[in-house]
Write a protein that holds these residues in place. Structure first.
Motif, PDB file in Angstrom:
ATOM      1  N   ARG A   1     -13.965   3.929 -22.019  1.00  0.00           N
ATOM      2  CA  ARG A   1     -14.260   3.097 -23.182  1.00  0.00           C
ATOM      3  C   ARG A   1     -13.879   3.750 -24.500  1.00  0.00           C
ATOM      4  O   ARG A   1     -13.810   3.076 -25.516  1.00  0.00           O
ATOM      5  CB  ARG A   1     -15.753   2.747 -23.216  1.00  0.00           C
ATOM      6  N   ARG A   2     -13.645   5.028 -24.496  1.00  0.00           N
ATOM      7  CA  ARG A   2     -13.369   5.721 -25.759  1.00  0.00           C
ATOM      8  C   ARG A   2     -12.046   5.271 -26.362  1.00  0.00           C
ATOM      9  O   ARG A   2     -11.862   5.358 -27.576  1.00  0.00           O
ATOM     10  CB  ARG A   2     -13.355   7.235 -25.545  1.00  0.00           C
ATOM     11  N   CYS A   3     -11.101   4.803 -25.560  1.00  0.00           N
ATOM     12  CA  CYS A   3      -9.800   4.374 -26.066  1.00  0.00           C
ATOM     13  C   CYS A   3      -9.781   2.913 -26.502  1.00  0.00           C
ATOM     14  O   CYS A   3      -8.735   2.400 -26.889  1.00  0.00           O
ATOM     15  CB  CYS A   3      -8.724   4.604 -25.002  1.00  0.00           C
ATOM     16  N   GLN A   4     -10.920   2.241 -26.424  1.00  0.00           N
ATOM     17  CA  GLN A   4     -10.956   0.838 -26.852  1.00  0.00           C
ATOM     18  C   GLN A   4     -10.811   0.714 -28.361  1.00  0.00           C
ATOM     19  O   GLN A   4     -10.381  -0.315 -28.864  1.00  0.00           O
ATOM     20  CB  GLN A   4     -12.262   0.191 -26.386  1.00  0.00           C
ATOM     21  N   SER A   5     -11.200   1.737 -29.101  1.00  0.00           N
ATOM     22  CA  SER A   5     -11.044   1.752 -30.556  1.00  0.00           C
ATOM     23  C   SER A   5     -10.246   2.991 -30.935  1.00  0.00           C
ATOM     24  O   SER A   5     -10.764   4.105 -30.876  1.00  0.00           O
ATOM     25  CB  SER A   5     -12.414   1.757 -31.246  1.00  0.00           C
ATOM     26  N   LYS A   6      -9.011   2.804 -31.297  1.00  0.00           N
ATOM     27  CA  LYS A   6      -8.156   3.944 -31.610  1.00  0.00           C
ATOM     28  C   LYS A   6      -8.419   4.490 -33.008  1.00  0.00           C
ATOM     29  O   LYS A   6      -8.094   5.628 -33.320  1.00  0.00           O
ATOM     30  CB  LYS A   6      -6.689   3.543 -31.475  1.00  0.00           C
TER      31      LYS A   6
ATOM     32  N   TYR B   1     -19.593   7.731 -28.889  1.00  0.00           N
ATOM     33  CA  TYR B   1     -20.225   8.804 -29.656  1.00  0.00           C
ATOM     34  C   TYR B   1     -20.649   9.929 -28.712  1.00  0.00           C
ATOM     35  O   TYR B   1     -21.239   9.690 -27.660  1.00  0.00           O
ATOM     36  CB  TYR B   1     -21.443   8.268 -30.411  1.00  0.00           C
ATOM     37  N   ASP B   2     -20.349  11.152 -29.094  1.00  0.00           N
ATOM     38  CA  ASP B   2     -20.727  12.310 -28.292  1.00  0.00           C
ATOM     39  C   ASP B   2     -21.000  13.479 -29.231  1.00  0.00           C
ATOM     40  O   ASP B   2     -20.091  13.980 -29.898  1.00  0.00           O
ATOM     41  CB  ASP B   2     -19.614  12.675 -27.309  1.00  0.00           C
ATOM     42  N   PRO B   3     -22.267  13.929 -29.322  1.00  0.00           N
ATOM     43  CA  PRO B   3     -22.593  15.018 -30.247  1.00  0.00           C
ATOM     44  C   PRO B   3     -22.088  16.374 -29.805  1.00  0.00           C
ATOM     45  O   PRO B   3     -22.118  17.319 -30.593  1.00  0.00           O
ATOM     46  CB  PRO B   3     -24.125  14.986 -30.284  1.00  0.00           C
ATOM     47  N   LEU B   4     -21.620  16.499 -28.565  1.00  0.00           N
ATOM     48  CA  LEU B   4     -21.192  17.790 -28.047  1.00  0.00           C
ATOM     49  C   LEU B   4     -19.697  17.994 -28.208  1.00  0.00           C
ATOM     50  O   LEU B   4     -19.247  19.004 -28.742  1.00  0.00           O
ATOM     51  CB  LEU B   4     -21.594  17.916 -26.575  1.00  0.00           C
ATOM     52  N   TYR B   5     -18.905  17.021 -27.785  1.00  0.00           N
ATOM     53  CA  TYR B   5     -17.451  17.151 -27.835  1.00  0.00           C
ATOM     54  C   TYR B   5     -16.840  16.453 -29.048  1.00  0.00           C
ATOM     55  O   TYR B   5     -15.713  16.751 -29.431  1.00  0.00           O
ATOM     56  CB  TYR B   5     -16.825  16.584 -26.558  1.00  0.00           C
ATOM     57  N   GLY B   6     -17.560  15.514 -29.635  1.00  0.00           N
ATOM     58  CA  GLY B   6     -17.029  14.802 -30.794  1.00  0.00           C
ATOM     59  C   GLY B   6     -17.002  15.679 -32.037  1.00  0.00           C
ATOM     60  O   GLY B   6     -17.903  16.481 -32.269  1.00  0.00           O
TER      61      GLY B   6
ATOM     62  N   LYS C   1     -19.408  11.268 -35.285  1.00  0.00           N
ATOM     63  CA  LYS C   1     -19.065  12.314 -34.324  1.00  0.00           C
ATOM     64  C   LYS C   1     -18.684  11.655 -33.007  1.00  0.00           C
ATOM     65  O   LYS C   1     -19.403  11.733 -32.006  1.00  0.00           O
ATOM     66  CB  LYS C   1     -20.247  13.261 -34.149  1.00  0.00           C
ATOM     67  N   LYS C   2     -17.531  11.019 -33.005  1.00  0.00           N
ATOM     68  CA  LYS C   2     -17.094  10.276 -31.832  1.00  0.00           C
ATOM     69  C   LYS C   2     -15.896  10.958 -31.179  1.00  0.00           C
ATOM     70  O   LYS C   2     -15.154  11.702 -31.819  1.00  0.00           O
ATOM     71  CB  LYS C   2     -16.702   8.848 -32.215  1.00  0.00           C
ATOM     72  N   LEU C   3     -15.740  10.665 -29.879  1.00  0.00           N
ATOM     73  CA  LEU C   3     -14.522  11.084 -29.197  1.00  0.00           C
ATOM     74  C   LEU C   3     -13.382  10.203 -29.689  1.00  0.00           C
ATOM     75  O   LEU C   3     -13.541   8.995 -29.819  1.00  0.00           O
ATOM     76  CB  LEU C   3     -14.682  10.947 -27.682  1.00  0.00           C
ATOM     77  N   CYS C   4     -12.244  10.798 -29.971  1.00  0.00           N
ATOM     78  CA  CYS C   4     -11.135  10.027 -30.521  1.00  0.00           C
ATOM     79  C   CYS C   4     -10.578   9.076 -29.461  1.00  0.00           C
ATOM     80  O   CYS C   4     -10.831   9.235 -28.260  1.00  0.00           O
ATOM     81  CB  CYS C   4     -10.041  10.964 -31.035  1.00  0.00           C
TER      82      CYS C   4
END
Length: 267
Positions: free
Chosen positions: A122-127, A133-138, A147-150
Motif C-alpha cells: 500500500r505504500r506505493c499507492q501515493s507517490k 506511516y512508519d515511525p521506525l523506517y519513515g 514520517k511515512k515510507l516513500c
C-alpha cells in the motif's frame, strides 16, 4: 386583642400535646431510655487515643538493583547490543541499547516482521508522500512532518526495510545533510516547484537554508511554518492555489517575489 388570644390558645394546645406525648412515652418505658442515651452522649470522652503502630521495614534482606557502573562493570560500547543482568545476577535476556539514540538491531528486526506484505504494497499507492506511516523506517519531511515510507518502487529502505539504505523518496542537501533539507516529493513540488528526479540527478542540490546562507539566492527561503515563525512571518498555509492563480510555479517563487518587492520599497 384577638390576635394575642389566638396565640395563647395555640400555646395551650401545644403544651397539652407535649404532656400527652411524654405520658405515652413514659407508659411505654421509652422516656427512661431516651434519658440514658442523653447521658451517654454527654459523658466525657476517653483520653486514650489510638496510636498507629510503626513497623520499620528491613531492607537488608532485599537485594538492591544497581547499575553496571556501580557493580564495577564497564558499559558496552555505543551502537552494540548488551545483555543487562537482574539484581540477582542472572541474565534476563532482554536486549537493550546503550542510550545513544539509535534503535538496536533486535528492535528493527522485530518491527520488520510485524509489517505485512499487504501493508508494504500500500505504500506505493501515493507517490507524493507515501500512504504508509512508519515511525521506525519513515524519514520525517521538514515541511509536512509526515514520517511515512516513500512511494518509490525501487527504494530499498522503504521497500525492503533496510535501515542502512537512503530513502530515494526524500531529498538530501549536499551541503548540510540535516533535517532542514529533507523534503518529500509532494512538498518539493508544491512548495518549491522542483521534481524529485531532477534533485536526485543533481549531486550538488542544496536546500533553501544553505542557498540563502551561502548567498546564492537570498530571497529563496524555506517556507515551512517553523522557518517562517523564526523570521517572524505568518505561515502561508495552503498558498499553492493563490500562487498558481497569480502565475507562480510554487509557494517559494511567490514569496521570493514578495520579498524582493518589499526590499525595493524599503530601499
Amino acid at each position: 386583642m384577638g390576635r394575642f388570644r389566638a396565640k395563647s390558645d395555640y400555646e395551650e394546645l401545644r403544651e397539652a400535646r407535649i404532656s400527652e406525648n411524654q405520658a405515652r412515652l413514659a407508659s411505654l418505658g421509652l422516656l427512661k431510655t431516651i434519658q440514658e442515651l442523653r447521658l451517654l452522649n454527654s459523658s466525657p470522652k476517653s483520653d486514650k487515643t489510638h496510636v498507629r503502630k510503626y513497623s520499620k521495614v528491613d531492607y537488608s534482606s532485599t537485594p538492591l538493583r544497581r547499575s553496571a557502573r556501580l557493580r564495577g562493570k564497564s558499559p558496552p560500547p555505543q551502537g552494540e547490543l548488551a545483555y543487562f543482568e537482574d539484581s540477582d545476577g542472572s541474565e534476563n535476556g532482554k536486549k537493550r541499547g546503550s542510550g545513544n539514540g539509535h534503535l538496536v538491531r533486535a528492535q528493527r528486526d522485530s518491527r520488520r516482521r510485524h509489517i505485512s506484505p499487504e501493508a508494504l504494497a500500500r505504500r506505493c499507492q501515493s507517490k507524493g508522500r507515501g500512504s504508509l506511516y512508519d515511525p521506525l523506517y519513515g524519514i520525517c519531511c521538514h515541511f509536512c512532518r509526515q514520517k511515512k515510507l516513500c512511494g518509490e518502487e525501487d527504494c530499498k529502505r522503504c521497500g525492503n526495510l533496510e535501515m542502512d539504505q537512503p530513502c530515494i523518496g526524500k531529498t538530501d542537501c549536499s551541503s548540510c545533510h540535516s533535517s532542514n533539507g529533507i523534503l518529500c516529493r509532494a512538498c518539493l513540488k508544491v512548495r518549491y516547484g522542483e521534481e524529485m528526479e531532477e534533485v536526485r540527478s543533481n549531486k550538488e542540490w542544496m536546500c533553501p537554508h544553505c542557498m540563502e546562507e551561502k548567498g546564492i539566492n537570498p530571497y529563496w527561503i524555506c517556507n515551512s511554518s517553523f522557518c517562517l515563525k523564526k523570521r517572524k512571518m505568518v505561515p502561508t498555509g495552503i498558498a499553492i492555489f493563490r500562487a498558481r492563480e497569480m502565475g507562480y510555479k510554487s509557494v517559494a517563487h511567490l514569496l521570493m517575489d514578495e520579498l524582493q518587492r518589499a526590499d525595493k520599497r524599503i530601499s
